[in-house]
Design an enzyme around this catalytic site. Structure first.
Site, mmCIF file in Angstrom:
data_model
loop_
_atom_site.group_PDB
_atom_site.id
_atom_site.type_symbol
_atom_site.label_atom_id
_atom_site.label_comp_id
_atom_site.label_asym_id
_atom_site.label_seq_id
_atom_site.Cartn_x
_atom_site.Cartn_y
_atom_site.Cartn_z
ATOM 1 N N TYR A 260 1.393 -1.344 -12.176
ATOM 2 C CA TYR A 260 0.029 -1.167 -12.687
ATOM 3 C C TYR A 260 0.050 -0.482 -14.052
ATOM 4 O O TYR A 260 -0.797 0.344 -14.373
ATOM 5 C CB TYR A 260 -0.839 -0.413 -11.654
ATOM 6 N N ARG B 127 -4.051 3.773 -16.068
ATOM 7 C CA ARG B 127 -4.246 4.502 -14.812
ATOM 8 C C ARG B 127 -4.883 5.879 -14.979
ATOM 9 O O ARG B 127 -5.775 6.233 -14.206
ATOM 10 C CB ARG B 127 -2.941 4.587 -14.016
ATOM 11 N N GLY C 131 0.760 -1.245 0.000
ATOM 12 C CA GLY C 131 0.000 0.000 0.000
ATOM 13 C C GLY C 131 0.786 1.288 0.000
ATOM 14 O O GLY C 131 0.246 2.356 -0.299
ATOM 15 N N PRO D 124 4.646 -5.459 -0.553
ATOM 16 C CA PRO D 124 4.762 -4.217 -1.313
ATOM 17 C C PRO D 124 4.703 -4.475 -2.821
ATOM 18 O O PRO D 124 5.228 -5.480 -3.292
ATOM 19 C CB PRO D 124 6.145 -3.701 -0.920
ATOM 20 N N GLY D 125 4.076 -3.602 -3.558
ATOM 21 C CA GLY D 125 4.027 -3.710 -5.007
ATOM 22 C C GLY D 125 4.532 -2.421 -5.634
ATOM 23 O O GLY D 125 5.677 -2.311 -6.075
ATOM 24 N N ARG D 126 3.672 -1.420 -5.595
ATOM 25 C CA ARG D 126 3.963 -0.147 -6.251
ATOM 26 C C ARG D 126 5.281 0.483 -5.794
ATOM 27 O O ARG D 126 6.041 1.010 -6.607
ATOM 28 C CB ARG D 126 2.810 0.822 -5.925
ATOM 29 N N CYS E 75 -10.572 5.772 -29.459
ATOM 30 C CA CYS E 75 -11.832 6.490 -29.631
ATOM 31 C C CYS E 75 -12.657 6.505 -28.353
ATOM 32 O O CYS E 75 -13.704 5.855 -28.256
ATOM 33 C CB CYS E 75 -12.599 5.876 -30.794
ATOM 34 N N TYR F 234 -8.231 5.914 -13.013
ATOM 35 C CA TYR F 234 -8.197 6.567 -11.698
ATOM 36 C C TYR F 234 -7.970 8.077 -11.794
ATOM 37 O O TYR F 234 -7.709 8.703 -10.769
ATOM 38 C CB TYR F 234 -7.046 6.009 -10.846
HETATM 39 C C1 LIG Z 1 -2.520 -4.995 -4.582
HETATM 40 C C2 LIG Z 1 -2.164 -5.659 -3.309
HETATM 41 C C3 LIG Z 1 -0.934 -5.398 -2.699
HETATM 42 C C4 LIG Z 1 0.069 -4.399 -3.242
HETATM 43 O O1 LIG Z 1 -0.354 -3.087 -3.095
HETATM 44 P P1 LIG Z 1 0.678 -1.902 -3.431
HETATM 45 O O2 LIG Z 1 -0.112 -0.691 -3.187
HETATM 46 O O3 LIG Z 1 1.064 -2.052 -4.844
HETATM 47 O O4 LIG Z 1 1.826 -2.029 -2.503
HETATM 48 C C5 LIG Z 1 -0.612 -6.096 -1.556
HETATM 49 N N1 LIG Z 1 -1.473 -6.990 -1.017
HETATM 50 C C6 LIG Z 1 -2.662 -7.259 -1.572
HETATM 51 C C7 LIG Z 1 -3.549 -8.257 -0.946
HETATM 52 C C8 LIG Z 1 -3.051 -6.600 -2.725
HETATM 53 O O5 LIG Z 1 -4.242 -6.855 -3.265
#
Ligand SMILES: *Cc1c(COP(=O)(O)O)cnc(C)c1O
Length: 420
Positions: free
Chosen positions: A372, A314, A240, A276-278, A343, A318
């Site tokens: 993303y 995105r 997150g 962590p992802g983003r 279009c 969003y």
């Molecule tokens: C999408 C997601 C994440 C990663 O979220 P980021 O904002 O990209 O860090 C982690 N855990 C779960 C369960 C998710 O769905």
């Protein structure tokens, strides 16, 4: 910090000039920096160095490219997956089964079975119903599924509503006030090893306070569970953490996040898991595009680029901001609308954007497209799937081929009975 910088007036990815990639691979194309990915992976891990043996599982949905996953596997990361397809990728990229966490509200029977067969490290159970289903499959296989129960802490993450996941009306997790009852019931099931609690309240969080509130609630719940005799050895705090999308934007640093986690989880006596992802991938990628045309508008010109909402969703999805820069800036600036060719009026990257002046044929980038980005691509308007390139120092490789529109069409059939 990232490795997409100007050198002698030309934007480079690490040591590779972006025009060289555009010439070789064409545009639009995602370009990732290995050094930036690895750096972010280390910064995040260092931020957690005050904790005992944390486990970090990269959220594969942020960037599932096999080469990207391999970079993170090499950094000792596991994976947080949300589908059977992501599980297959994480394993193919070299992540160890025991380092994989499986999240998601709609894991199918086949996906639960796949996770068990592959002996993944942890299932994050999102409902009581899922728990019973997994238990039944595990018994049939004679296995024990290690599980965390995902709770919905009813916390407003103060982010975009479409990426907020921890409000009570959201579909994720079980309500906090039923968590003890559900955990206790599932802990009695043969086939399940209920070992902890999971929480993930949303993405692109610009503020640590909602996270702290959610974690505090998890801490209280862990105490309650132990009071009723349940064993809790793990807590998965999700992902997150937000990233800056605009130059100069200030977001909580991983170190501040780590310090907050250390403070809030003190005395929990569990192994902490992070997803962590983003924050790992976001600023490690750009979308490289070419200007097709500059169209006169009523008040401002429309800069029409060859990337579109199908390549980078995105902004359309969003209302997200991505910094937009010329690959070879002349110093001349303008105010323009930046749009793609699709279009739909939603295929607009920016309105009234102050940016580098561009002419047809010029190259430009959208920054912070490593998370993303390609993963959300579609073939809308029969545009095919965008290519991806990974740079490492002065070398680079195509890590995802462009899938042209005709290859997608090859999977379609016109049944005989339509032929006249
Ligand atoms: C999408 C997601 C994440 C990663 O979220 P980021 O904002 O990209 O860090 C982690 N855990 C779960 C369960 C998710 O769905």
């Amino acid at each position: 910090m990232d490795h997409f910088q100007l050198r002698d007036g030309i934007l480079h990815a690490e040591d590779v000039p972006l025009p060289a990639i555009a010439d070789e691979v064409g545009t639009p194309v995602y370009v990732y920096s290995r050094a930036t990915l690895a750096r972010h992976a280390r910064v995040f891990r260092d931020a957690l160095s005050g904790l005992k043996d944390p486990h970090i599982a990269f959220a594969v949905k942020a960037n599932p490219n096999l080469a990207v996953l391999r970079v993170l596997a090499n950094e000792g990361y596991g994976a947080d997956v949300v589908s059977g397809g992501e599980l297959t990728r994480a394993l193919a990229a070299g992540m160890k089964p025991e380092d994989i966490v499986f999240s998601g509200v709609g894991k199918t029977h086949a996906e639960l079975q796949q996770g068990l067969e592959q002996e993944i490290g942890q299932f994050n159970i999102e409902s009581e119903e899922e728990g019973y289903e997994l238990a039944a499959i595990a018994r049939r296989f004679g296995k024990q599924a290690a599980c965390a129960l995902r709770v919905n802490p009813d916390v407003d993450a103060r982010t975009h509503e479409k990426i907020s996941t921890g409000k009570r009306e959201n579909k994720f997790g079980v309500p906090l006030d039923r968590a003890t009852e559900i955990y206790t019931a599932l802990a009695k099931e043969d086939g399940l090893d209920m070992r902890g609690i999971a929480v993930h309240i949303g993405s692109q969080l610009a503020d640590l306070e909602p996270l702290e509130t959610a974690f505090t609630k998890v801490g209280t719940l862990i105490g309650e569970l132990r009071n009723v005799g349940c064993s809790v050895t793990h807590a998965d705090l999700g992902g997150g953490l937000g990233v800056p999308y605009k130059a100069g934007e200030e977001l909580p640093a991983p170190a501040e996040y780590g310090a907050m986690v250390a403070r809030v989880t003190k005395g929990w006596d569990v192994r902490l898991v992070f997803e962590p992802g983003r924050v790992i991938a976001g600023n490690a990628g750009v979308l490289l595009t070419r200007v097709v045309r500059v169209k006169r508008g009523i008040e401002r010109p429309f800069v029409v680029v060859d990337a579109a909402m199908n390549d980078l969703a995105r902004p359309a999805m969003y209302g997200a901001w991505h910094d937009f820069e010329a690959v070879q800036p002349t110093g001349e600036r303008t105010i323009a609308h930046i749009v793609g060719p699709i279009c739909e009026t939603g295929d607009t990257f920016a309105m009234d954007r102050e940016c580098d002046a561009l002419v047809p044929g010029d190259l430009a980038i959208f920054r912070t497209a490593g998370a993303y980005g390609a993963t959300m691509a579609s073939s809308y308007n029969s545009r095919g799937f965008v290519a991806e390139v990974l740079v490492d120092g002065d070398r680079h490789a195509v890590v995802a081929d462009r899938i042209p529109a005709d290859a997608i069409m090859d999977a379609e059939r016109v049944p005989d009975w339509l032929e006249g």
